[in-house]
Design an enzyme around this catalytic site. Structure first.
Site, PDB file in Angstrom:
ATOM      1  N   CYS A  44       1.971  18.723  -6.680  1.00  0.00           N
ATOM      2  CA  CYS A  44       1.258  19.083  -7.857  1.00  0.00           C
ATOM      3  C   CYS A  44       1.795  20.391  -8.633  1.00  0.00           C
ATOM      4  O   CYS A  44       1.721  20.158  -9.807  1.00  0.00           O
ATOM      5  CB  CYS A  44      -0.223  19.208  -7.466  1.00  0.00           C
ATOM      6  SG  CYS A  44      -1.040  17.437  -7.092  1.00  0.00           S
ATOM      7  N   ARG A  46       4.787  22.356  -7.526  1.00  0.00           N
ATOM      8  CA  ARG A  46       6.124  22.573  -7.533  1.00  0.00           C
ATOM      9  C   ARG A  46       7.133  21.332  -7.744  1.00  0.00           C
ATOM     10  O   ARG A  46       6.663  20.275  -7.408  1.00  0.00           O
ATOM     11  CB  ARG A  46       6.121  23.328  -6.274  1.00  0.00           C
ATOM     12  CG  ARG A  46       6.096  22.609  -4.960  1.00  0.00           C
ATOM     13  CD  ARG A  46       6.237  23.482  -3.627  1.00  0.00           C
ATOM     14  NE  ARG A  46       5.032  24.161  -3.516  1.00  0.00           N
ATOM     15  CZ  ARG A  46       5.214  25.684  -3.533  1.00  0.00           C
ATOM     16  NH1 ARG A  46       6.133  26.299  -4.119  1.00  0.00           N
ATOM     17  NH2 ARG A  46       3.956  26.228  -3.223  1.00  0.00           N
ATOM     18  N   SER A  89       0.688  28.868  -1.679  1.00  0.00           N
ATOM     19  CA  SER A  89      -0.126  27.689  -2.179  1.00  0.00           C
ATOM     20  C   SER A  89      -1.258  28.442  -3.230  1.00  0.00           C
ATOM     21  O   SER A  89      -1.685  29.376  -2.772  1.00  0.00           O
ATOM     22  CB  SER A  89      -0.767  26.957  -1.243  1.00  0.00           C
ATOM     23  OG  SER A  89       0.277  26.054  -0.621  1.00  0.00           O
ATOM     24  N   GLU A  94      -3.826  26.291   2.686  1.00  0.00           N
ATOM     25  CA  GLU A  94      -4.101  24.892   2.750  1.00  0.00           C
ATOM     26  C   GLU A  94      -2.983  24.185   3.510  1.00  0.00           C
ATOM     27  O   GLU A  94      -2.146  24.157   3.606  1.00  0.00           O
ATOM     28  CB  GLU A  94      -4.118  24.404   1.300  1.00  0.00           C
ATOM     29  CG  GLU A  94      -2.806  24.300   0.590  1.00  0.00           C
ATOM     30  CD  GLU A  94      -2.383  23.144   0.057  1.00  0.00           C
ATOM     31  OE1 GLU A  94      -2.914  22.120   0.319  1.00  0.00           O
ATOM     32  OE2 GLU A  94      -1.407  23.157  -0.740  1.00  0.00           O
ATOM     33  N   GLY A 164      -9.317   6.750  -8.995  1.00  0.00           N
ATOM     34  CA  GLY A 164      -7.986   6.916  -8.160  1.00  0.00           C
ATOM     35  C   GLY A 164      -8.576   7.011  -6.727  1.00  0.00           C
ATOM     36  O   GLY A 164      -9.363   7.853  -6.276  1.00  0.00           O
ATOM     37  N   GLY A 166      -6.231   7.330  -3.896  1.00  0.00           N
ATOM     38  CA  GLY A 166      -4.993   8.074  -3.068  1.00  0.00           C
ATOM     39  C   GLY A 166      -5.531   9.136  -2.207  1.00  0.00           C
ATOM     40  O   GLY A 166      -6.974   9.055  -2.039  1.00  0.00           O
ATOM     41  N   MET A 168      -5.884  12.278  -2.400  1.00  0.00           N
ATOM     42  CA  MET A 168      -6.762  13.353  -2.997  1.00  0.00           C
ATOM     43  C   MET A 168      -8.131  12.659  -3.257  1.00  0.00           C
ATOM     44  O   MET A 168      -9.238  13.191  -3.116  1.00  0.00           O
ATOM     45  CB  MET A 168      -6.150  13.764  -4.552  1.00  0.00           C
ATOM     46  CG  MET A 168      -6.807  14.848  -5.074  1.00  0.00           C
ATOM     47  SD  MET A 168      -6.423  16.536  -4.333  1.00  0.00           S
ATOM     48  CE  MET A 168      -4.879  16.821  -4.947  1.00  0.00           C
TER      49      MET A 168
END
Length: 368
Positions: A44, A46, A89, A94, A164, A166, A168
């Site tokens: 998300c 990089r 991060s 994380e 969503g 997925g 996340m």
């Protein structure tokens, strides 16, 4: 064998990252034909391309050029090791980034040197977390998103709509379930929504086409899809009350203008909350940095030896060839029984091995 990195780091603005969005498999395949070794790390925050060679395997758009990071040699190694340990991060330490580095190693890494580098990065990431416990508290972006909501309202009993399902989205749902929220979920593929229902029986499934009806009646809306366009448009949200919108997607899924009428948080906004939790982990940094430096030395030793590996192999093969030739000459000049010939052969090989070993160690010491 020059090791290089070119890409966009975690401090790059979202609107710039969006201009450099790509399908990992297609992009990786296109780069493989341009360079001997390449690896693609996309998250998300990089977009990084690791490669071996002197020429960059892609043309950089002048719009994103000011934000490009370039590293070479030991700086590439140190950067990737910091990334895998979670030191580069938004949320210090994380765990999700380690899974992403592991995914790159498994699916988007080509070449002996880069495979070794990413293997060491994954191994180091695991070691750092095990030895320091830096990920003792769940500080993923999804967790921070839920903490952000808790700072605004009491989650228990509130209607929260998650778009969503997925990785996340699932993490967000998990945290919300434990807090007693009234959860509604929607996914373009309805089958995936039902799979989540099996995991969390508390959730309610909403048909994707009916999402605006539920958005308007929700207290919180969280978007975490992979859609390359806006999933929530401002003009279609019909609600007089203030709704908290949290956009966890990249590219963004919630139209930015929605913040004119409601509360909107994006990935960039989560950085402020992450600072609070980072303080709990700061004391672990020095220990991890020591682990990183130790692993860098280990990798560089291996890496440098690769540059003389062919020379070492050549010397060993040449020595064996010369021993064989000399024994052949000797056996023709002097009449020897088998036992004597074997003894001479053994002594000659032993002597040659010691000489070769001395020179090989000398070469290794010079290189290392």
């Amino acid at each position: 064998m020059k090791l290089n990195l070119v890409g966009l780091g975690r401090n790059t603005p979202i609107y710039i990252l969006e201009k450099f969005d790509f399908d990992e498999q297609e992009f990786f395949s296109s780069l493989k034909v341009k360079t001997t070794e390449v690896a693609v790390l996309k998250t998300c925050h990089r977009r990084e391309i690791y490669y071996i060679g002197d020429k960059e395997p892609l043309t950089i758009n002048e719009i994103i050029e000011p934000y490009i990071i370039r590293k070479s040699g030991i700086d590439v190694v140190r950067h990737l090791f910091k990334v895998s340990c979670g030191l580069d991060s938004m949320v210090l330490g994380e765990h999700q980034i380690l899974s992403q580095v592991k995914n790159t190693h498994k699916n988007f890494c080509h070449g002996k040197i880069l495979n070794k580098l990413f293997n060491e990065a994954v191994s180091l990431g695991k070691e750092a977390r095990t030895k320091t416990g830096i990920n003792k508290y769940p500080l993923s972006i999804s967790y921070i998103a839920v903490k952000l909501i808790e700072e605004q309202i009491n989650i228990e009993g509130k209607k929260i709509f998650v778009i969503g399902t997925g990785m996340m989205g699932q993490k967000v749902i998990k945290y919300l379930v434990s807090r007693g929220a009234d959860i509604y979920i929607s996914n373009r593929t309805i089958k995936k929504a039902y799979e989540i229902k099996k995991m969390f029986s508390e959730v309610n499934i909403v048909d994707f086409e009916e999402k605006y009806k539920h958005i308007s009646s929700s207290d919180v809306v969280i978007s975490a899809t992979n859609a390359p366009h806006y999933v929530v448009e401002e003009k279609k949200v019909n609600s007089q009350k203030n709704i908290i919108f949290i956009d966890l997607s990249m590219p963004r899924n919630i139209e930015p203008s929605i913040k004119e009428y409601h509360t909107l948080y994006t990935l960039e906004d989560l950085n402020e909350i992450s600072k609070k939790y980072n303080k709990l982990r700061q004391e672990k940094i020095s220990t991890i940095q020591n682990l990183i430096e130790t692993r860098i030395k280990k990798f560089l030793t291996w890496y440098k030896l690769q540059t003389v590996k062919d020379d070492i192999l050549y010397i060993q093969n040449l020595a064996e060839k010369l021993v064989y030739e000399e024994i052949e000459k000797l056996s023709k000049k002097i009449l020897l029984d088998d036992n004597s010939l074997k003894q001479i052969q053994k002594s000659l090989k032993s002597c040659t091995k010691k000489i070769v070993s001395y020179h090989i160690n000398y070469i290794k010491e010079k290189v290392i």
